[in-house]
Structure formats: structure tokens, C-alpha cells
Scaffold this motif. Structure first.
Motif, PDB file in Angstrom:
ATOM      1  N   ILE A   1       0.868  -1.178   0.000  1.00 60.91           N
ATOM      2  CA  ILE A   1       0.000   0.000   0.000  1.00 60.91           C
ATOM      3  C   ILE A   1       0.902   1.225   0.000  1.00 60.91           C
ATOM      4  CG2 ILE A   1      -1.834   1.257   1.197  1.00 60.91           C
ATOM      5  CD1 ILE A   1      -2.389  -1.400   2.745  1.00 60.91           C
ATOM      6  N   THR A   2       0.807   2.069  -1.020  1.00 61.46           N
ATOM      7  CA  THR A   2       1.594   3.293  -1.087  1.00 61.46           C
ATOM      8  C   THR A   2       0.673   4.482  -0.862  1.00 61.46           C
ATOM      9  OG1 THR A   2       3.139   2.283  -2.650  1.00 61.46           O
ATOM     10  CG2 THR A   2       3.164   4.672  -2.485  1.00 61.46           C
ATOM     11  N   VAL A   3       1.070   5.365   0.063  1.00 54.07           N
ATOM     12  CA  VAL A   3       0.196   6.470   0.478  1.00 54.07           C
ATOM     13  C   VAL A   3       0.905   7.803   0.228  1.00 54.07           C
ATOM     14  CG1 VAL A   3      -1.143   7.479   2.365  1.00 54.07           C
ATOM     15  CG2 VAL A   3      -0.811   4.997   2.258  1.00 54.07           C
ATOM     16  N   ALA A   4       0.306   8.637  -0.626  1.00 52.06           N
ATOM     17  CA  ALA A   4       0.808   9.981  -0.914  1.00 52.06           C
ATOM     18  C   ALA A   4      -0.215  11.004  -0.444  1.00 52.06           C
ATOM     19  CB  ALA A   4       1.075  10.140  -2.406  1.00 52.06           C
ATOM     20  N   GLY A   5       0.206  12.275  -0.404  1.00 50.81           N
ATOM     21  CA  GLY A   5      -0.716  13.341  -0.025  1.00 50.81           C
ATOM     22  C   GLY A   5       0.007  14.455   0.705  1.00 50.81           C
ATOM     23  N   THR A   6      -0.561  15.639   0.664  1.00 55.15           N
ATOM     24  CA  THR A   6       0.051  16.770   1.360  1.00 55.15           C
ATOM     25  C   THR A   6      -0.049  16.592   2.866  1.00 55.15           C
ATOM     26  OG1 THR A   6      -0.595  18.203  -0.484  1.00 55.15           O
ATOM     27  CG2 THR A   6       0.049  19.289   1.575  1.00 55.15           C
ATOM     28  N   ASN A   7      -1.231  16.234   3.340  1.00 55.56           N
ATOM     29  CA  ASN A   7      -1.463  15.976   4.753  1.00 55.56           C
ATOM     30  C   ASN A   7      -2.218  14.659   4.906  1.00 55.56           C
ATOM     31  OD1 ASN A   7      -0.461  18.546   5.941  1.00 55.56           O
ATOM     32  ND2 ASN A   7      -2.117  19.432   4.732  1.00 55.56           N
ATOM     33  N   GLY A   8      -2.070  14.042   6.068  1.00 58.19           N
ATOM     34  CA  GLY A   8      -2.851  12.845   6.365  1.00 58.19           C
ATOM     35  C   GLY A   8      -2.189  11.532   6.041  1.00 58.19           C
ATOM     36  N   LYS A   9      -0.989  11.569   5.447  1.00 55.12           N
ATOM     37  CA  LYS A   9      -0.332  10.303   5.091  1.00 55.12           C
ATOM     38  C   LYS A   9      -0.006   9.481   6.324  1.00 55.12           C
ATOM     39  CE  LYS A   9       3.218  12.173   2.997  1.00 55.12           C
ATOM     40  NZ  LYS A   9       2.950  13.625   3.120  1.00 55.12           N
ATOM     41  N   GLY A  10       0.671  10.113   7.282  1.00 61.75           N
ATOM     42  CA  GLY A  10       1.132   9.371   8.451  1.00 61.75           C
ATOM     43  C   GLY A  10       0.012   8.788   9.270  1.00 61.75           C
ATOM     44  N   SER A  11      -1.046   9.564   9.490  1.00 59.65           N
ATOM     45  CA  SER A  11      -2.156   9.067  10.308  1.00 59.65           C
ATOM     46  C   SER A  11      -2.936   7.981   9.578  1.00 59.65           C
ATOM     47  CB  SER A  11      -3.088  10.220  10.710  1.00 59.65           C
ATOM     48  OG  SER A  11      -3.556  10.918   9.576  1.00 59.65           O
ATOM     49  N   THR A  12      -3.073   8.106   8.250  1.00 62.76           N
ATOM     50  CA  THR A  12      -3.742   7.053   7.482  1.00 62.76           C
ATOM     51  C   THR A  12      -2.944   5.752   7.545  1.00 62.76           C
ATOM     52  OG1 THR A  12      -4.723   8.677   5.970  1.00 62.76           O
ATOM     53  CG2 THR A  12      -4.596   6.397   5.192  1.00 62.76           C
ATOM     54  N   CYS A  13      -1.620   5.857   7.381  1.00 64.38           N
ATOM     55  CA  CYS A  13      -0.766   4.669   7.479  1.00 64.38           C
ATOM     56  C   CYS A  13      -0.868   4.033   8.859  1.00 64.38           C
ATOM     57  CB  CYS A  13       0.689   5.037   7.190  1.00 64.38           C
ATOM     58  SG  CYS A  13       1.041   5.472   5.474  1.00 64.38           S
ATOM     59  N   ALA A  14      -0.914   4.862   9.897  1.00 63.52           N
ATOM     60  CA  ALA A  14      -0.965   4.336  11.265  1.00 63.52           C
ATOM     61  C   ALA A  14      -2.254   3.575  11.517  1.00 63.52           C
ATOM     62  CB  ALA A  14      -0.820   5.481  12.262  1.00 63.52           C
ATOM     63  N   LEU A  15      -3.386   4.077  11.025  1.00 68.61           N
ATOM     64  CA  LEU A  15      -4.651   3.372  11.229  1.00 68.61           C
ATOM     65  C   LEU A  15      -4.696   2.084  10.421  1.00 68.61           C
ATOM     66  CD1 LEU A  15      -7.362   3.257  12.602  1.00 68.61           C
ATOM     67  CD2 LEU A  15      -8.332   4.663  10.774  1.00 68.61           C
ATOM     68  N   LEU A  16      -4.211   2.129   9.187  1.00 62.21           N
ATOM     69  CA  LEU A  16      -4.127   0.896   8.397  1.00 62.21           C
ATOM     70  C   LEU A  16      -3.302  -0.158   9.124  1.00 62.21           C
ATOM     71  CD1 LEU A  16      -3.535   2.371   4.831  1.00 62.21           C
ATOM     72  CD2 LEU A  16      -5.459   0.919   5.504  1.00 62.21           C
TER      73      LEU A  16
ATOM     74  N   GLY B   1       4.605  -4.246   7.842  1.00 61.20           N
ATOM     75  CA  GLY B   1       5.734  -3.325   7.890  1.00 61.20           C
ATOM     76  C   GLY B   1       5.294  -1.952   7.424  1.00 61.20           C
ATOM     77  N   VAL B   2       5.797  -0.914   8.082  1.00 60.53           N
ATOM     78  CA  VAL B   2       5.453   0.469   7.722  1.00 60.53           C
ATOM     79  C   VAL B   2       6.738   1.274   7.559  1.00 60.53           C
ATOM     80  CG1 VAL B   2       4.200   2.566   8.376  1.00 60.53           C
ATOM     81  CG2 VAL B   2       3.315   0.324   9.065  1.00 60.53           C
ATOM     82  N   TYR B   3       6.804   2.044   6.473  1.00 53.01           N
ATOM     83  CA  TYR B   3       7.905   2.988   6.273  1.00 53.01           C
ATOM     84  C   TYR B   3       7.311   4.382   6.207  1.00 53.01           C
ATOM     85  CZ  TYR B   3      11.733   5.500   3.977  1.00 53.01           C
ATOM     86  OH  TYR B   3      12.713   6.410   3.656  1.00 53.01           O
TER      87      TYR B   3
ATOM     88  N   ALA C   1      -9.547   8.495   8.485  1.00 56.63           N
ATOM     89  CA  ALA C   1     -10.109   7.217   8.929  1.00 56.63           C
ATOM     90  C   ALA C   1     -10.913   6.587   7.799  1.00 56.63           C
ATOM     91  CB  ALA C   1     -10.985   7.427  10.162  1.00 56.63           C
ATOM     92  N   ALA C   2     -11.714   7.400   7.113  1.00 53.18           N
ATOM     93  CA  ALA C   2     -12.499   6.886   5.993  1.00 53.18           C
ATOM     94  C   ALA C   2     -11.590   6.430   4.854  1.00 53.18           C
ATOM     95  CB  ALA C   2     -13.468   7.962   5.514  1.00 53.18           C
ATOM     96  N   THR C   3     -10.497   7.149   4.638  1.00 54.39           N
ATOM     97  CA  THR C   3      -9.539   6.756   3.603  1.00 54.39           C
ATOM     98  C   THR C   3      -8.941   5.389   3.907  1.00 54.39           C
ATOM     99  OG1 THR C   3      -8.970   9.072   3.180  1.00 54.39           O
ATOM    100  CG2 THR C   3      -7.409   7.412   2.429  1.00 54.39           C
ATOM    101  N   ALA C   4      -8.616   5.152   5.168  1.00 52.43           N
ATOM    102  CA  ALA C   4      -8.076   3.852   5.563  1.00 52.43           C
ATOM    103  C   ALA C   4      -9.093   2.740   5.325  1.00 52.43           C
ATOM    104  CB  ALA C   4      -7.648   3.885   7.028  1.00 52.43           C
ATOM    105  N   ILE C   5     -10.352   3.007   5.663  1.00 52.83           N
ATOM    106  CA  ILE C   5     -11.399   2.001   5.449  1.00 52.83           C
ATOM    107  C   ILE C   5     -11.554   1.705   3.960  1.00 52.83           C
ATOM    108  CG2 ILE C   5     -13.870   1.520   5.678  1.00 52.83           C
ATOM    109  CD1 ILE C   5     -13.822   3.172   8.268  1.00 52.83           C
TER     110      ILE C   5
ATOM    111  N   GLN D   1      -3.914   6.878  17.278  1.00 58.93           N
ATOM    112  CA  GLN D   1      -3.096   8.032  17.620  1.00 58.93           C
ATOM    113  C   GLN D   1      -1.754   7.938  16.902  1.00 58.93           C
ATOM    114  OE1 GLN D   1      -2.354   8.017  21.853  1.00 58.93           O
ATOM    115  NE2 GLN D   1      -1.834   5.854  21.880  1.00 58.93           N
ATOM    116  N   LEU D   2      -1.070   9.064  16.828  1.00 58.92           N
ATOM    117  CA  LEU D   2       0.223   9.103  16.159  1.00 58.92           C
ATOM    118  C   LEU D   2       1.061  10.192  16.808  1.00 58.92           C
ATOM    119  CD1 LEU D   2       1.835   7.892  13.758  1.00 58.92           C
ATOM    120  CD2 LEU D   2       0.931   9.742  12.348  1.00 58.92           C
ATOM    121  N   ALA D   3       2.308   9.871  17.094  1.00 59.71           N
ATOM    122  CA  ALA D   3       3.201  10.828  17.757  1.00 59.71           C
ATOM    123  C   ALA D   3       3.273  12.130  16.968  1.00 59.71           C
ATOM    124  CB  ALA D   3       4.594  10.233  17.914  1.00 59.71           C
ATOM    125  N   GLY D   4       3.169  13.246  17.682  1.00 57.21           N
ATOM    126  CA  GLY D   4       3.285  14.549  17.057  1.00 57.21           C
ATOM    127  C   GLY D   4       2.012  15.070  16.434  1.00 57.21           C
TER     128      GLY D   4
END
Length: 420
Positions: free
Chosen positions: A51-66, A78-80, A257-261, A284-287
Motif C-alpha cells: 500500500i503506497t500512500v501519498a498526499g500533502t497531509n494525512g499520510k502518516g495518520s492514514t498509514c498508522a490506522l491501516l 511493515g510500515v515505512y 479514517a475513511a480513507t483507511a477504510i 493516535q500518532l506521535a506529534g
């Protein structure tokens, strides 16, 4: 450590110092060099679903929920992601854990041998090292957060099973420009012919949708192929094939959250409602709206562009609960400072402005100039000086929000930990 030091003897700190000096530019978009090294080591032949996730904002939180949902289902994940806040190891998570320093050293040693005379940037080297680490585990899913743009980002050497674009807004002007349509096409550069894509913003710039159409992608786009309905105490996700109701409101953006779903739907996963509700409530996600202290209330958020600052402002009205809001802000000089602080001008009672060190750092003067219409603006040379001054002025009727950059938040987290 000197370049002549044997690779096997380097510590993680030694390696990171070494990587910072190995390329002519910290950011050098392009796939030719990184793809050449990956090919020589056959690094992109993973059996994992990518799963590759791009975007100006929301990438990290979407990856974390996935990640959280997939781990709860018993998958190996695995997450990078980037950048890190305190520890370089934050950039790679394997089954929810940060690898040991020695594992990073092993991966860097392997990439150093593979690259031969090919010059790699810090990010490119780290991306290849992460891919090498993932290959050491029998993972079911690999989640890659794009570093910058999409089309020419080092993560794009890996073929995705699902490509996700969360949002498109103005940021990284020096590399992506200030034209939204162009930025949208750059981020949609992670799409593949006939591939599965998710578009997480109902108001996404049209160029992203056009790219998906031109490539004949199997699309799930917010507001078109799936919808979110907000009720008083819950929300629902509905597409043609799936519906989830009575979902809890998260602190992080609901759209992510909806994007992850939607991404999980593209993967063919139908989740039980209880596990989905639990994952969202614990998300949740640090920062990101991270509470550093309850008494006094101190919250840190890496918002550093207009879109993320707008969301921060909306959340602060809920988090403040009648308290006076004090802000500590320090930003990099290539950011749109004027538009980033604008959403918070009417909310913040007292501004503590700080400089940031480094080649992209602002000494605080440019940021202070953006706050001429605000009352109570005090400028400090460093974040720690501003943080300590702001803390001394807090009481039970006030709260502190620290934002503006990953560097700003990292410094606040370290200071908070030292004072705990």
C-alpha cells in the motif's frame, strides 16, 4: 565517523552522519539512481501486499490506522514513514515495533555494498534500507508513506497493490511548485495502469481524478464512490459494497479514517464492526495532537502548512474547553507562514515565536512579521527558551499548543520528557 571506517563497525549514529554527506543535495527527486540499486539487489520482489500512500497531509495518520487495523486482524505488517520526530528508528515499524539499531546498521551495510559508485540521497538510502529490512521478514502487508510528491519519490520504485492519495494542497513549493493541478498530478504519479486507487478528499483537485481515469484505475474516491455521514455521536462509512455504522469520532481527521477504510475495501477486507470501532477509538500518532502534559495542558502538533493548521484550529476549539490558548510556533523558511498562522489568529491569546536552526530554519523574524495583527507576540532565539517562557506563564485557565514543524515538536517533546 570518517568514510574510511569499515561499514560493519559503524553505529547507527555513525551511519546517519555518513549518509548526510554522501550526496550533493538533501532532496534530489528522481527514480533512476534508486531503481538501479534496488534492481542490483532484487529488493522489490516482495510477496507482501503493498500500500503506497501519498498526499500533502494525512499520510502518516492514514498509514498508522491501516497498520493498527491489519495488526489487529493478525497480519504481519511493515510500515515505512518519514520524517521521524526523535529517533530515526521511527521511520520503520515491523509488526508494530521499532527495529533494533543493529538491524538498521545491517541494512545500511547491505545498501552500501549494493550501491557501489551510485550516489544516493539520505532519503533514498533510507528507503532502500527499509525495503531491505522488510525483505528479512515474511510480511503480509507493507505500507509505504511517500516522502515528497509521488511520481519521483524513492518509494515509487515499489509496485503498489493499492495507491492512496489523501489530500492535495500547497506545500514544498521549492520542489513541487505552487500549482495545485501540477501537484495533484505529481502525487497521482503513484497510480498504475488498471491499478486500484483510493482518493481520500471529496474536494480533491480534478487532476488526480483525471489521472485515475486516464490510467483506467479501479477507483474508490471520497464523495463519489464512498461517503461519510456524520451524526450526533457517531459516523458511518458507506460504499456500493460495504457499510459501517456507529463508528466513534476520532481525534485525528475523520477523512483519514475513511480513507483507511476505503483502502481496506480495495484490498477485499471486510472487517467486523467491533474491531474497527476499537481501532478508531485507539488511533493516535506521535506529534499529531499529542498531549505532552495534562497540568498544565500542553499539546504538540506538527501542523506546518495551511491545510493542517486549519484542522488544528478546528480541533483546538474543542480541546481548549474555555481555556485561554497560548501558542509556541517555529517554522522553516520555505513554508507559507502567513497562511499557516492565519486560521489560529482569532484563537490564540499569546504568541511565543522561536527561531529554528539549520539551512532551512527561520530565525523567527519572518514568522513574527506574519503576526503583526496579533497582540502579545514575543520572539525568542530558540525553541527551548520559548517553551520555558510559555510554561512559566501558563495556569489552570490556559493551555499551550506547540506547532509549526517536526523540528519544533521534537524539541518540545524532549523538553517535556526532561521536565516530567
Amino acid at each position: 565517523m570518517p568514510e574510511s571506517t569499515p561499514a560493519q563497525s559503524r553505529s547507527l549514529t555513525d551511519w546517519l552522519c555518513y549518509l548526510e554527506t554522501q550526496h550533493h543535495s538533501a532532496i534530489d527527486l528522481g527514480l533512476e539512481r534508486v531503481a538501479k540499486v534496488a534492481s542490483s539487489g532484487q529488493l522489490c520482489h516482495s510477496k507482501a501486499t503493498v500500500i503506497t500512500v501519498a498526499g500533502t497531509n494525512g499520510k502518516g495518520s492514514t498509514c498508522a490506522l491501516l497498520e493498527q487495523i491489519l495488526l489487529a486482524q493478525g497480519y504481519k505488517v511493515g510500515v515505512y514513514s518519514s520524517p521521524h520526530i526523535l529517533d530515526y528508528r521511527e521511520r520503520v515499524r515491523i509488526n508494530g515495533q521499532l527495529p533494533e539499531e543493529r538491524e538498521f546498521c545491517r541494512s545500511f551495510t547491505a545498501i552500501e555494498a549494493l550501491r557501489e559508485d551510485t550516489s544516493l540521497s539520505y532519503f533514498e538510502f533510507g528507503t532502500l534500507a527499509a525495503i531491505w529490512l522488510f525483505a528479512e521478514y515474511s510480511l503480509d502487508y507493507v505500507i509505504l508513506e511517500v516522502g515528497l510528491g509521488g511520481r519521483l519519490d524513492a518509494t515509487n520504485i515499489v509496485e503498489p497493490d493499492v495507491s492512496v492519495v489523501t489530500t492535495v494542497a500547497i506545500d514544498h513549493i521549492d520542489w513541487l511548485g505552487d500549482d495545485l493541478a501540477h501537484i495533484g498530478r505529481e502525487k497521482a504519479g503513484i497510480f498504475r495502469q488498471n491499478g486500484k486507487v483510493v482518493i481520500g478528499d471529496a474536494n480533491i483537485v480534478s487532476s488526480v481524478l483525471e489521472c485515475a481515469q486516464q490510467l483506467r484505475c479501479q477507483q474508490l474516491a471520497a464523495g463519489i464512490d464512498y461517503n461519510v455521514e456524520c451524526l450526533a455521536n457517531s459516523w458511518s462509512y458507506t460504499s456500493q459494497a460495504l457499510s459501517y455504522h456507529n463508528l466513534p469520532y476520532p481525534l485525528l481527521p475523520l477523512s483519514n479514517a475513511a480513507t483507511a477504510i476505503a483502502t481496506l475495501e480495495q484490498l477485499g477486507l471486510d472487517l467486523d464492526i467491533a474491531s474497527l470501532q476499537r481501532a478508531i477509538s485507539q488511533w493516535q500518532l506521535a506529534g499529531r495532537l499529542q498531549t505532552l502534559s495534562q497540568q498544565p495542558l500542553v499539546i504538540a502538533d506538527v501542523a506546518h502548512n495551511p491545510q493542517s493548521a486549519d484542522y488544528l484550529a478546528k480541533q483546538l476549539t474543542l480541546l481548549a474547553k474555555g481555556r485561554k490558548i497560548v501558542a509556541l510556533c517555529a517554522m522553516l523558511n520555505d513554508k507559507d507562514m502567513q497562511q499557516t498562522v492565519r486560521p489560529l489568529l482569532s484563537l490564540v491569546d499569546h504568541w511565543y515565536v522561536s527561531g529554528l536552526s539549520g539551512p532551512r530554519g527561520d530565525d523567527g523574524s519572518a514568522l513574527a512579521a506574519c503576526l503583526t495583527s496579533a497582540a502579545n507576540v514575543v520572539r525568542f532565539e530558540t525553541v527551548d527558551m520559548a517553551y520555558n517562557a510559555a510554561l512559566s506563564d501558563l495556569d489552570e485557565q490556559s493551555m499551550l499548543i506547540v506547532f509549526g514543524s517536526f523540528f519544533t515538536v521534537a524539541e518540545a517533546i524532549k523538553l517535556s520528557s526532561a521536565q516530567a
